[in-house]
Scaffold this motif. Structure first.
Motif, PDB file in Angstrom:
ATOM      1  N   HIS A 197       0.956  -1.219   0.077  1.00 25.25           N
ATOM      2  CA  HIS A 197      -0.039  -0.011  -0.048  1.00 25.25           C
ATOM      3  C   HIS A 197       0.809   1.341  -0.032  1.00 25.25           C
ATOM      4  N   ILE A 198       0.654   1.945  -1.119  1.00 24.10           N
ATOM      5  CA  ILE A 198       1.665   3.235  -1.023  1.00 24.10           C
ATOM      6  C   ILE A 198       0.889   4.341  -0.957  1.00 24.10           C
ATOM      7  N   PRO A 199       0.847   5.239   0.015  1.00 25.82           N
ATOM      8  CA  PRO A 199       0.319   6.511   0.269  1.00 25.82           C
ATOM      9  C   PRO A 199       0.686   7.586  -0.788  1.00 25.82           C
ATOM     10  N   ASP A 200      -0.049   8.723  -0.756  1.00 18.37           N
ATOM     11  CA  ASP A 200       0.049   9.986  -1.451  1.00 18.37           C
ATOM     12  C   ASP A 200      -0.571  10.921  -0.787  1.00 18.37           C
ATOM     13  N   ASP A 201      -0.074  11.573   0.189  1.00 20.65           N
ATOM     14  CA  ASP A 201      -0.812  12.630   1.055  1.00 20.65           C
ATOM     15  C   ASP A 201       0.317  13.659   1.172  1.00 20.65           C
ATOM     16  N   PRO A 202      -0.395  14.879   1.589  1.00 23.30           N
ATOM     17  CA  PRO A 202       0.443  16.018   1.945  1.00 23.30           C
ATOM     18  C   PRO A 202       1.831  15.713   2.710  1.00 23.30           C
ATOM     19  N   GLY A 203       3.032  15.803   2.365  1.00 24.82           N
ATOM     20  CA  GLY A 203       4.118  15.356   3.083  1.00 24.82           C
ATOM     21  C   GLY A 203       4.612  13.889   2.800  1.00 24.82           C
ATOM     22  N   PHE A 204       3.691  13.006   2.520  1.00 28.19           N
ATOM     23  CA  PHE A 204       3.985  11.674   2.289  1.00 28.19           C
ATOM     24  C   PHE A 204       3.634  11.342   0.660  1.00 28.19           C
ATOM     25  N   TYR A 205       4.551  11.865  -0.119  1.00 26.09           N
ATOM     26  CA  TYR A 205       4.286  11.636  -1.593  1.00 26.09           C
ATOM     27  C   TYR A 205       5.125  10.552  -1.977  1.00 26.09           C
ATOM     28  N   GLU A 206       4.675   9.259  -1.534  1.00 26.79           N
ATOM     29  CA  GLU A 206       5.285   7.940  -1.670  1.00 26.79           C
ATOM     30  C   GLU A 206       5.007   7.409  -3.161  1.00 26.79           C
ATOM     31  N   LYS A 207       4.062   7.631  -3.649  1.00 26.07           N
ATOM     32  CA  LYS A 207       3.669   7.199  -4.944  1.00 26.07           C
ATOM     33  C   LYS A 207       4.539   7.660  -5.994  1.00 26.07           C
ATOM     34  N   PHE A 208       5.243   8.738  -6.003  1.00 27.63           N
ATOM     35  CA  PHE A 208       6.176   9.327  -6.845  1.00 27.63           C
ATOM     36  C   PHE A 208       7.362   8.406  -6.683  1.00 27.63           C
ATOM     37  N   TYR A 209       7.813   7.695  -5.488  1.00 25.09           N
ATOM     38  CA  TYR A 209       9.053   7.145  -5.604  1.00 25.09           C
ATOM     39  C   TYR A 209       8.951   5.546  -5.776  1.00 25.09           C
ATOM     40  N   PHE A 210       7.801   5.003  -4.994  1.00 24.35           N
ATOM     41  CA  PHE A 210       7.637   3.549  -5.002  1.00 24.35           C
ATOM     42  C   PHE A 210       6.560   3.007  -5.717  1.00 24.35           C
ATOM     43  N   THR A 211       6.949   1.967  -6.512  1.00 26.03           N
ATOM     44  CA  THR A 211       6.143   1.059  -7.095  1.00 26.03           C
ATOM     45  C   THR A 211       5.664   0.030  -6.171  1.00 26.03           C
ATOM     46  N   PRO A 212       4.168  -0.285  -6.215  1.00 23.05           N
ATOM     47  CA  PRO A 212       3.789  -1.226  -5.251  1.00 23.05           C
ATOM     48  C   PRO A 212       4.459  -2.663  -5.292  1.00 23.05           C
ATOM     49  N   GLY A 213       4.580  -3.297  -4.182  1.00 16.91           N
ATOM     50  CA  GLY A 213       4.953  -4.789  -4.254  1.00 16.91           C
ATOM     51  C   GLY A 213       4.252  -5.564  -4.995  1.00 16.91           C
ATOM     52  N   ASP A 214       4.643  -6.832  -5.352  1.00 13.70           N
ATOM     53  CA  ASP A 214       4.043  -7.664  -6.340  1.00 13.70           C
ATOM     54  C   ASP A 214       2.859  -8.502  -5.562  1.00 13.70           C
ATOM     55  N   ALA A 215       1.734  -8.386  -5.853  1.00  9.39           N
ATOM     56  CA  ALA A 215       0.389  -8.956  -5.539  1.00  9.39           C
ATOM     57  C   ALA A 215       0.997 -10.618  -5.357  1.00  9.39           C
TER      58      ALA A 215
END
Length: 307
Positions: A124-142
């Motif tokens: 689960h990759i967040p994208d919230d103010p101050g936590f812009y993780e979707k810019f950096y991380f690809t979600p793990g393999d399901a």
């Protein structure tokens, strides 16, 4: 690795630390605290999320990708060497460069001999103010090529570890899938904190929610939970905000959600406890949640919304 018989009691530790923009210095602090934990008898040591660097996801900056490393790579090798030298199972965190354009937020687990027992890529990759993780991380393999779910415990000499990462901790599905796959401990390396401009009442609500949801996973699955978080205020490189004050409060709780160890909101420290691994089984015999699940009625859980 096949399942390994494990003793009844397990000495474990979780590390809470502050980080800097100097990866070498941050890892030196990590190593110091891990050595101290091992000296005090820890057989399993768990580190917080992205412990080698500042929490760089406050902004979107392509230069940050230079921090990423392959696995194996320098940081994973250092953690491997440390696990082998100290004879411990070590759970660490790496900004992983998997290939050009594919980067992950990855938890790594090293065995007592330094071998890589397994890894978990944050799902689960967040994208919230101050936590812009979707810019950096690809979600793990399901699902892995060998058919395993992404939510699969890692077999080690100290038991089956249900390793998840930070934002995963808000999702009961992730905890339950790890439990159903035989996890004996739920582990959540974390980097979470307050917007420093939030009022004290809002900060208290956020902290209580974070602690409560993870204790809830412990209760609902009859499993201990280990949740190490970072401390310290880290500035926003873009200066668009006042940065994040990481709230610490790392904790270890038992399979009824009871606190076994808990840190404060500002100290670098080591949490230590001894787990009695028979408790999960004994509790499941009197609170048989897994027995009474109505799996025939849960099909709609796979839908985004119910009409």
């Amino acid at each position: 690795m096949s399942s390994i018989a494990t003793p009844r009691f397990l000495n474990l530790a979780a590390v809470q630390q502050a980080c800097t923009d100097d990866k070498t210095a941050s890892l030196a602090t990590t190593e110091k605290l891990v050595r101290e934990a091992a000296t005090n008898g820890a057989e399993l040591v768990v580190l917080q999320e992205l412990h080698a660097t500042l929490y760089f996801c406050q902004t979107e900056d392509t230069e940050v990708f230079e921090l990423a490393e392959p696995i194996p790579g320098p940081t994973s090798q250092r953690l491997s060497d440390l696990a082998r030298e100290l004879g411990i199972v070590l759970v660490g965190s790496i900004f992983e460069r998997r290939m050009n354009g594919v980067y992950h937020n990855t938890a790594v687990v090293f065995e007592k001999d330094g071998s890589l027992a397994g890894l978990y890529r944050k799902m689960h990759i967040p994208d919230d103010p101050g936590f812009y993780e979707k810019f950096y991380f690809t979600p793990g393999d399901a699902q892995f090529n060998d058919g395993r779910s992404g939510f699969t415990p890692i077999n080690t000499s100290v038991g089956k570890l249900g390793v998840l990462v930070c934002w995963d901790q808000w999702y009961p599905e992730a905890a339950r899938l790890m439990a159903l796959a035989g996890a004996e401990i739920l582990i959540y390396p974390t980097a979470i904190g307050w917007d420093v401009t939030d009022d004290p009442e809002e900060q208290a609500r956020q902290l209580e929610a974070w602690v409560t949801v993870q204790r809830g996973h412990a209760v609902a699955n009859n499993l201990p939970v280990v949740a190490p978080n970072r401390v310290g205020t880290e500035p926003d490189p873009s200066k668009q905000s006042d940065g994040i004050r990481f709230w610490g409060n790392s904790f270890i709780c038992g399979p009824q959600g009871e606190f076994l160890a808990r840190a404060d909101e500002e100290s670098e420290c080591i949490l230590s406890t001894t787990l009695d691994r028979t408790r999960s089984e004994s509790i499941r015999r009197i609170w048989p949640y897994l027995r009474d699940r109505r799996i025939d009625a849960y099909g709609d859980i796979l839908k985004r919304v119910r009409d």
